[in-house]
Design an enzyme around this catalytic site. Structure first.
Site, PDB file in Angstrom:
ATOM      1  N   LEU A 234    -117.562-138.744   2.705  1.00  0.00           N
ATOM      2  CA  LEU A 234    -117.119-140.045   3.229  1.00  0.00           C
ATOM      3  C   LEU A 234    -116.555-139.901   4.629  1.00  0.00           C
ATOM      4  CD1 LEU A 234    -115.261-141.420   0.090  1.00  0.00           C
ATOM      5  CD2 LEU A 234    -117.369-142.336   1.067  1.00  0.00           C
ATOM      6  N   GLY A 235    -116.033-138.741   4.925  1.00  0.00           N
ATOM      7  CA  GLY A 235    -115.468-138.544   6.253  1.00  0.00           C
ATOM      8  C   GLY A 235    -114.529-137.369   6.269  1.00  0.00           C
TER       9      GLY A 235
ATOM     10  N   GLY B 174    -110.822-136.540   6.549  1.00  0.00           N
ATOM     11  CA  GLY B 174    -109.456-137.063   6.520  1.00  0.00           C
ATOM     12  C   GLY B 174    -108.499-136.015   7.045  1.00  0.00           C
ATOM     13  N   GLY B 175    -107.215-136.249   6.864  1.00  0.00           N
ATOM     14  CA  GLY B 175    -106.225-135.310   7.355  1.00  0.00           C
ATOM     15  C   GLY B 175    -106.450-133.940   6.743  1.00  0.00           C
ATOM     16  N   PHE B 176    -106.792-132.986   7.543  1.00  0.00           N
ATOM     17  CA  PHE B 176    -106.893-131.585   7.158  1.00  0.00           C
ATOM     18  C   PHE B 176    -108.035-131.273   6.199  1.00  0.00           C
ATOM     19  CE2 PHE B 176    -102.527-132.734   8.017  1.00  0.00           C
ATOM     20  CZ  PHE B 176    -102.343-131.989   9.158  1.00  0.00           C
TER      21      PHE B 176
ATOM     22  N   VAL C  73    -113.492-135.575   2.909  1.00  0.00           N
ATOM     23  CA  VAL C  73    -113.331-136.504   1.795  1.00  0.00           C
ATOM     24  C   VAL C  73    -114.715-136.821   1.232  1.00  0.00           C
ATOM     25  CG1 VAL C  73    -112.407-138.724   1.055  1.00  0.00           C
ATOM     26  CG2 VAL C  73    -111.321-137.501   2.934  1.00  0.00           C
TER      27      VAL C  73
ATOM     28  N   LYS D 275    -110.517-135.457  -1.863  1.00  0.00           N
ATOM     29  CA  LYS D 275    -110.219-134.835  -0.577  1.00  0.00           C
ATOM     30  C   LYS D 275    -110.076-133.344  -0.785  1.00  0.00           C
ATOM     31  CE  LYS D 275    -106.689-135.208   2.955  1.00  0.00           C
ATOM     32  NZ  LYS D 275    -105.572-136.048   3.336  1.00  0.00           N
TER      33      LYS D 275
ATOM     34  N   ASP E 173     -97.888-141.138  10.026  1.00  0.00           N
ATOM     35  CA  ASP E 173     -99.212-141.169  10.660  1.00  0.00           C
ATOM     36  C   ASP E 173     -99.897-142.501  10.408  1.00  0.00           C
ATOM     37  OD1 ASP E 173    -101.221-140.223  12.248  1.00  0.00           O
ATOM     38  OD2 ASP E 173    -102.140-138.960  10.715  1.00  0.00           O
TER      39      ASP E 173
END
Ligand SMILES: *[C@@H]1O[C@H](CO)[C@@H](O)[C@H](O)[C@H]1NC(C)=O
Ligand SMILES: *[C@@H]1O[C@H](CO)[C@@H](O)[C@H](O)[C@H]1NC(C)=O
Ligand SMILES: *[C@@H]1O[C@H](CO)[C@@H](O)[C@H](O)[C@H]1NC(C)=O
Ligand SMILES: *[C@@H]1O[C@H](CO)[C@@H](O)[C@H](O)[C@H]1NC(C)=O
Ligand SMILES: *[C@@H]1O[C@H](CO)[C@@H](O)[C@H](O)[C@H]1NC(C)=O
Ligand SMILES: *[C@@H]1O[C@H](CO)[C@@H](O)[C@H](O)[C@H]1NC(C)=O
Ligand SMILES: CC(=O)N[C@H]1CO[C@H](CO)[C@@H](O)[C@@H]1O
Length: 693
Positions: A350-351, A353-355, A358, A373, A469
């Site tokens: 999906l993309g 994400g933080g660190f 996902v 994630k 964030d």
């Protein structure tokens, strides 16, 4: 035919030798150089390493350095200009990667003072009035000034009497023997060498750039130019650099100037340089292993490996223990998640994400869709983020938060399972080429939802949770387009009234409150600041800092404030709304955005007040105080592929509290306090981030 030519050569050459002794100088670094040897004005100073710093990262500075006495540029008998040649080594270190300003110029001018000259895009040489002022400059420009027809934000230009370049080219060089241009990034912090050569007989000016000691055979710019009307008999030579809203440190390491000759190249390794980023200490194992005998070495290595194994085991065991104490949510089996995500197939991605990445997944038993994630193991923050994230989100429940369903750990793989948000993140609906245009009603609902989720975090849970964030890409939209706050990877919990720790600043450029970059303390007020940026971007459909916008529009909040003062605030509204909006609501959101963007943390409303305003329980004040001069982390998307370690000279400049920047992912940055060692970050584990009240 050959004879007069030869005669001419002799004729011109002999006096040149005399001249080159007079108007020929070289600074191999600036050690021990004082104001007698180079005239400095404005922000210029020379540091203990012998580096000349024209500007630091303070806004709207001008820094100049000139050879103290004027040089004769024209033949006193017949008035013809001389040829000249200069080489110098410089570096530009921006405050934040990809956003620095404004640039450095080499200049020849009748004065060292430049009364009335402006910083920013004027480089401390020019001002808004255009006059024939006998200024020649070569600019190394790091901001695209549309007003001046700049080609991009990374170019070299030749300027005569005005910052509108007669000729320019994107920063690049020709590798030796090649005719293929290689791009250079002026604000990479790397040292570059530049050469400017003027041939007064052929009326030709060349500018050459290189990242190395040797001069490329092909110049970057070659312009037919007659400087005879620009040059006076006597002119000063030197440098001027400036900063504006965007800031960089501009450094000079060496400078060589030669009248009627060719300036020699600098061996860059012989010049002073910026202090290097401190290297990690070598492991003791390497230096011990060498002198001892082979068998001893084998023994030693096995002992070391064994102890590493034991340490790992202990560490792992410890961590699991901590998690199991603190972590409420369901623990999934790895097999279950592997199956759910079809073996973490790229198609399910999906993309980022933080660190971590996902993935979309469908749980095999319940057939429910989830987002998984996978926290990347390479990230040194991974472990810590994971602990922080599962422990905190697992116990938070609110309809405007993305719910954590569970987690899993397998060796180095850390996996978090969230509710699946079918409409993705808010940024995809706002910026660049939105996948669809949200109506004002939808936007207003999202804003109100996010505000209510944030109020829950700040005031309604058992502890204060600071999100740290907040930004459009962390707002996720469910099937009904409700806004939900996601990515609590950065959240840290603080007991009511406790002093938030100052070890680390995490956030995204453009959303970072000014006090955060100075003091490193995330507070509820810094979340409110980021929420203010979110309000403004939802109403205007653009990012807080739009690098490609015109200078007046570069910083969203400044632009909106100007419009507000002029009574034209509706002019900033997202044109994609086509005028379909509730004017009262929209003005209220803009005003609230400005209030939240105040530089003074105590002047910002609390989230409870924000929610009251948004729900219409109280009216927003009619008179607003100015948010204050732009003073915060700034940025936009597009930091992907950019990993930058700041040289420590920059740390000295920016603040003693900030020791290093490193880009964790596309648009986050992470500042660790000088005092925080990696050990203390890792050994904190769950318990130091969660304090049950
Ligand atoms: C600087 O100037 C002084 C006198 O003006 C001179 O003695 C000294 O050698 C110069 N130093 C350098 C590094 O050029
Ligand atoms: C940057 O330079 C300016 C002008 O010289 C100075 O006033 C300011 O204190 C400097 N800032 C830092 C952080 O060194
Ligand atoms: C200046 O020009 C005159 C006449 O052309 C010539 O005699 C003289 O050598 C020149 N001087 C220099 C320094 O080039
Ligand atoms: C200054 O520049 C502006 C726009 O570039 C032009 O309209 C104006 O005539 C110029 N003024 C002078 C005195 O050259
Ligand atoms: C360079 O710019 C100056 C000022 O704009 C102009 O007078 C001159 O004609 C230009 N020269 C060239 C070669 O373009
Ligand atoms: C400028 O560069 C060209 C090569 O493109 C070279 O032939 C010429 O001599 C150079 N001129 C000067 C003044 O260095
Ligand atoms: C604007 C938009 O994309 N809305 C979609 C949100 O998600 C629901 C359910 O998945 C879709 O039906 C909408 O079209």
């Amino acid at each position: 035919m050959a004879k007069p030519l030869r005669f001419f050569w002799v004729f011109v050459f002999l006096p040149n030798l005399v001249f080159s002794q007079l108007d020929n100088f070289i600074y191999t670094g600036f050690h021990g150089v004082g104001n007698n040897n180079i005239s400095m004005n404005g922000a210029t100073k020379i540091d203990s390493n012998g580096v000349l710093e024209l500007t630091n990262v303070t806004k709207r500075l001008i820094g100049r350095a000139f050879y103290p006495s004027p040089l004769r540029f024209k033949n006193s008998t017949d008035g013809t200009p001389f040829s000249f040649s200069t080489s110098f080594a410089f570096a530009i270190v921006p405050e934040y990667p990809k956003l620095g300003g404004h640039g450095l110029t080499f200049t020849i001018s009748p004065t060292k003072e430049f009364k009335g000259a402006l910083p920013s895009q004027y480089f401390g040489l020019f001002n808004a009035e255009n006059s024939s002022n006998h200024i020649f400059a070569v600019e190394f420009d790091t901001v695209q000034e549309l007003e001046f027809g700049d080609i991009d934000d990374n170019h070299v230009g030749i300027d005569i009497n005005s910052p509108i370049s007669n000729d320019s080219a994107s920063a690049a060089y020709y590798r030796d023997g090649s005719t293929k241009k290689e791009a250079l990034n002026l604000i990479s912090g790397k040292t570059f060498q530049a050469w400017i050569d003027y041939d007064s007989r052929r009326n030709q000016l060349n500018v050459t750039l290189s990242p190395s000691s040797s001069k490329p055979s092909l110049p970057l710019l070659s312009l037919d130019l007659n400087l005879s009307t620009i040059l006076n008999d006597f002119m000063y030579v030197g440098f001027s650099a400036s900063t504006g809203l965007l800031v960089s440190s501009h450094y000079l390491f060496g400078w060589n100037f030669k009248m009627n000759g060719v300036a020699q190249n600098f061996d860059l390794s012989s010049l002073p340089s910026l202090p290097a980023v401190p290297k990690k200490k070598q492991t003791a194992a390497l230096s011990i292993g060498v002198p001892v005998s082979v068998s001893a070495t084998v023994l030693l290595i096995s002992a070391i490996l064994f102890s590493i194994y034991i340490i790992r085991k202990i560490k792992n065991a410890d961590i699991i223990e901590e998690w199991e104490l603190n972590v409420g949510p369901h623990r999934f089996s790895y097999q279950e998640l592997k199956k759910a995500t079809k073996n973490f197939r790229d198609k399910e991605l999906l993309g980022f994400g933080g660190f971590g990445r996902v993935y979309r997944g469908t749980l095999p038993n319940s057939q429910t869709q989830v987002a998984v994630k996978r926290v990347s193991h390479e990230s040194k923050q991974g472990l810590r983020e994971f602990v922080s994230e599962i422990a905190s989100i697992g116990r938070l429940r609110h309809r405007n938060l993305v719910q954590l369903q569970g987690w899993c750990r397998r060796r180095g793989d850390l996996l978090l399972v969230y509710d699946f948000m079918s409409n993705g993140s808010l940024d995809k609906f706002l910026f660049d080429d939105p996948k669809s245009i949200l109506t004002w009603e939808q936007r207003f609902k999202i804003i109100k939802g996010v505000a209510s989720g944030l109020l829950y975090l700040h005031e309604e849970w058992e502890q204060i949770v600071i999100h740290r964030d907040i930004k459009a890409s962390n707002i996720l939209l469910d099937g009904e387009l409700n806004g939900r706050l996601g990515d609590f990877g950065l959240a840290r919990l603080h007991e009511h009234g406790a002093n938030p720790s100052t070890t680390r600043v995490v956030g995204t450029l453009g959303y970072i409150a000014p006090e955060l970059t100075r003091a490193g303390k995330a507070t509820t007020a810094s979340d409110v600041f980021a929420f203010g940026a979110l309000l403004l971007e939802v109403a205007c459909g653009r990012r807080p800092v739009e690098h490609k916008a015109s200078p007046e529009e570069l910083i969203l909040v400044d632009w909106i404030w100007e419009a507000w003062i002029e009574g034209m605030v509706l002019g900033v509204v997202d044109p994609r709304l086509m005028g379909h909006y509730d004017e009262v609501e929209l003005v209220m959101v803009l005003k609230l955005g400005l209030m939240c963007s105040n530089n003074v943390p105590t002047a910002r409303p609390s989230m409870r007040q924000v929610v009251r305003y948004l729900e219409g329980e109280v009216g927003v004040p009619d008179v607003l105080s100015p948010p204050g001069a732009y003073d915060r982390g700034k940025g936009n998307e597009g930091f992907d592929d950019f990993v930058h370690s700041y040289p420590s000279s920059n740390e000295k400049v920016s603040s003693e509290k900030v020791s290093s920047f490193s880009f964790m992912r596309s648009d986050d940055f992470d500042v660790e306090a000088a005092s925080a060692s990696p050990i203390s970050l890792l050994s904190g584990r769950g318990s130091s981030f969660i304090r049950t009240g």
